[in-house]
Design an enzyme around this catalytic site. Structure first.
Site, PDB file in Angstrom:
ATOM      1  N   GLU A  27     -52.270  44.859  38.213  1.00  0.00           N
ATOM      2  CA  GLU A  27     -51.006  44.922  38.091  1.00  0.00           C
ATOM      3  C   GLU A  27     -50.384  46.188  38.235  1.00  0.00           C
ATOM      4  OE1 GLU A  27     -48.415  43.552  38.770  1.00  0.00           O
ATOM      5  OE2 GLU A  27     -47.878  41.669  38.066  1.00  0.00           O
TER       6      GLU A  27
ATOM      7  N   ASP B 196     -44.093  43.626  32.590  1.00  0.00           N
ATOM      8  CA  ASP B 196     -42.641  43.893  31.975  1.00  0.00           C
ATOM      9  C   ASP B 196     -42.547  42.682  30.881  1.00  0.00           C
ATOM     10  OD1 ASP B 196     -39.938  45.181  32.517  1.00  0.00           O
ATOM     11  OD2 ASP B 196     -39.339  43.167  33.050  1.00  0.00           O
TER      12      ASP B 196
ATOM     13  N   GLY C  51     -47.130  45.671  44.835  1.00  0.00           N
ATOM     14  CA  GLY C  51     -47.073  46.820  44.138  1.00  0.00           C
ATOM     15  C   GLY C  51     -48.392  47.389  43.461  1.00  0.00           C
TER      16      GLY C  51
ATOM     17  N   PHE D 291     -36.293  51.655  34.184  1.00  0.00           N
ATOM     18  CA  PHE D 291     -36.958  50.975  35.497  1.00  0.00           C
ATOM     19  C   PHE D 291     -37.569  52.130  36.178  1.00  0.00           C
ATOM     20  CE2 PHE D 291     -36.577  50.154  39.995  1.00  0.00           C
ATOM     21  CZ  PHE D 291     -36.851  48.773  39.923  1.00  0.00           C
ATOM     22  N   VAL D 292     -38.786  51.970  36.759  1.00  0.00           N
ATOM     23  CA  VAL D 292     -39.429  53.153  37.383  1.00  0.00           C
ATOM     24  C   VAL D 292     -40.041  52.631  38.948  1.00  0.00           C
ATOM     25  CG1 VAL D 292     -40.542  54.198  35.316  1.00  0.00           C
ATOM     26  CG2 VAL D 292     -41.583  52.204  36.272  1.00  0.00           C
TER      27      VAL D 292
ATOM     28  N   ARG E 180     -42.450  52.627  47.504  1.00  0.00           N
ATOM     29  CA  ARG E 180     -43.813  52.516  46.964  1.00  0.00           C
ATOM     30  C   ARG E 180     -44.710  53.675  47.266  1.00  0.00           C
ATOM     31  NH1 ARG E 180     -44.128  46.885  45.791  1.00  0.00           N
ATOM     32  NH2 ARG E 180     -42.601  45.431  46.945  1.00  0.00           N
TER      33      ARG E 180
HETATM   34  P1  5GP Z   1     -42.987  40.650  34.768  1.00  0.00           P
HETATM   35  O1  5GP Z   1     -43.343  39.264  35.437  1.00  0.00           O
HETATM   36  O2  5GP Z   1     -43.798  41.067  33.793  1.00  0.00           O
HETATM   37  O3  5GP Z   1     -41.549  40.522  34.189  1.00  0.00           O
HETATM   38  O4  5GP Z   1     -42.789  41.768  35.684  1.00  0.00           O
HETATM   39  C1  5GP Z   1     -43.683  41.977  36.641  1.00  0.00           C
HETATM   40  C2  5GP Z   1     -43.237  42.531  37.978  1.00  0.00           C
HETATM   41  O5  5GP Z   1     -41.873  42.893  37.899  1.00  0.00           O
HETATM   42  C3  5GP Z   1     -44.137  43.784  38.407  1.00  0.00           C
HETATM   43  O6  5GP Z   1     -45.142  43.325  39.297  1.00  0.00           O
HETATM   44  C4  5GP Z   1     -43.026  44.542  39.237  1.00  0.00           C
HETATM   45  O7  5GP Z   1     -43.201  43.918  40.540  1.00  0.00           O
HETATM   46  C5  5GP Z   1     -41.740  44.017  38.703  1.00  0.00           C
HETATM   47  N1  5GP Z   1     -41.242  45.038  37.790  1.00  0.00           N
HETATM   48  C6  5GP Z   1     -40.929  45.208  36.325  1.00  0.00           C
HETATM   49  N2  5GP Z   1     -40.511  46.351  36.004  1.00  0.00           N
HETATM   50  C7  5GP Z   1     -40.400  47.082  36.941  1.00  0.00           C
HETATM   51  C8  5GP Z   1     -39.805  48.494  37.171  1.00  0.00           C
HETATM   52  O8  5GP Z   1     -39.714  49.218  35.888  1.00  0.00           O
HETATM   53  N3  5GP Z   1     -39.960  49.016  38.288  1.00  0.00           N
HETATM   54  C9  5GP Z   1     -40.355  48.290  39.517  1.00  0.00           C
HETATM   55  N4  5GP Z   1     -40.269  48.717  40.615  1.00  0.00           N
HETATM   56  N5  5GP Z   1     -40.526  46.873  39.509  1.00  0.00           N
HETATM   57  C10 5GP Z   1     -40.932  46.296  37.954  1.00  0.00           C
END
Ligand code: 5GP
Length: 180
Positions: A103, A107, A48, A157-158, A170
């Site tokens: 990053e 999230d 990403g 969610f985006v 992407r």
């Molecule tokens: P975390 O480990 O912080 O929970 O999540 C990080 C990863 O989750 C990001 O690098 C991404 O790949 C995915 N992610 C989290 N929120 C979103 C979102 O709103 N949209 C998308 N497409 N991916 C997300």
């Protein structure tokens, strides 16, 4: 307003390319000031972050730096699995380096929490985090709070600008929010 329909979900444009460019330049200016006298190693989290990293690194001023890539996976569709997998491991020596993780979005912070521990374990002098988007309300790991943030977002969610929906979208030039 531009919209995208993907797998039964409706998305609306939220951050335009112009708004994104402004955010990226602001982050780049702060990182440039912080790392002027250092030679940071940027660790880009695939897949990403490749779009954000490409714009961010080219917007830096007077920063002598290196860039490398790592690929991890913790997300399928719109639900987290909670389990981080190293799909492409780090191929650069990080010992005694000032590392900046790049990053697309932080999230829950699980990815950053685990990556930071990994990089510190490998002897990095410092580990900071630059992210295009941050969801503060969803953060579960205190040490995963990003140091450099393009834009904050609530729990939606985006997709776009590197962020995918099951691997697709992407390449969108803007960031789109899902509409319930
Ligand atoms: P975390 O480990 O912080 O929970 O999540 C990080 C990863 O989750 C990001 O690098 C991404 O790949 C995915 N992610 C989290 N929120 C979103 C979102 O709103 N949209 C998308 N497409 N991916 C997300």
């Amino acid at each position: 307003m531009r919209t995208i329909d993907e797998q039964g979900y409706h998305f609306e444009e939220w951050l335009t390319p112009e708004a994104i460019a402004k955010d990226v330049q602001q982050v780049a200016d702060i990182i440039s000031a912080d790392y002027k006298e250092k030679e940071p190693l940027f660790v880009v989290v695939l897949n990403g972050a490749f779009v954000f990293a490409s714009d961010l690194l080219r917007a830096l001023k007077d920063v002598r730096c290196e860039v490398t890539f790592i690929r991890v996976s913790s997300y399928y569709g719109m639900r987290t699995t909670g389990q981080l997998q190293f799909i492409v491991p780090l191929q650069q020596v990080v010992e005694n380096r000032d590392v900046v993780i790049v990053e697309d979005i932080v999230d829950t912070g699980l990815t950053i929490h685990q990556l930071k521990a990994h990089l510190r374990g490998l002897g990095a002098s410092s580990v900071k985090v630059a992210t295009m988007l941050f969801k503060p309300e969803k953060l579960e790991y205190d040490d995963a709070k990003p140091d450099y943030i393009g834009h904050e977002i609530s729990e939606e969610f985006v997709i776009g600008y590197g962020l995918d929906f099951d691997g697709f979208e992407r390449n969108l030039d803007a960031i789109y929010k899902v509409k319930e």
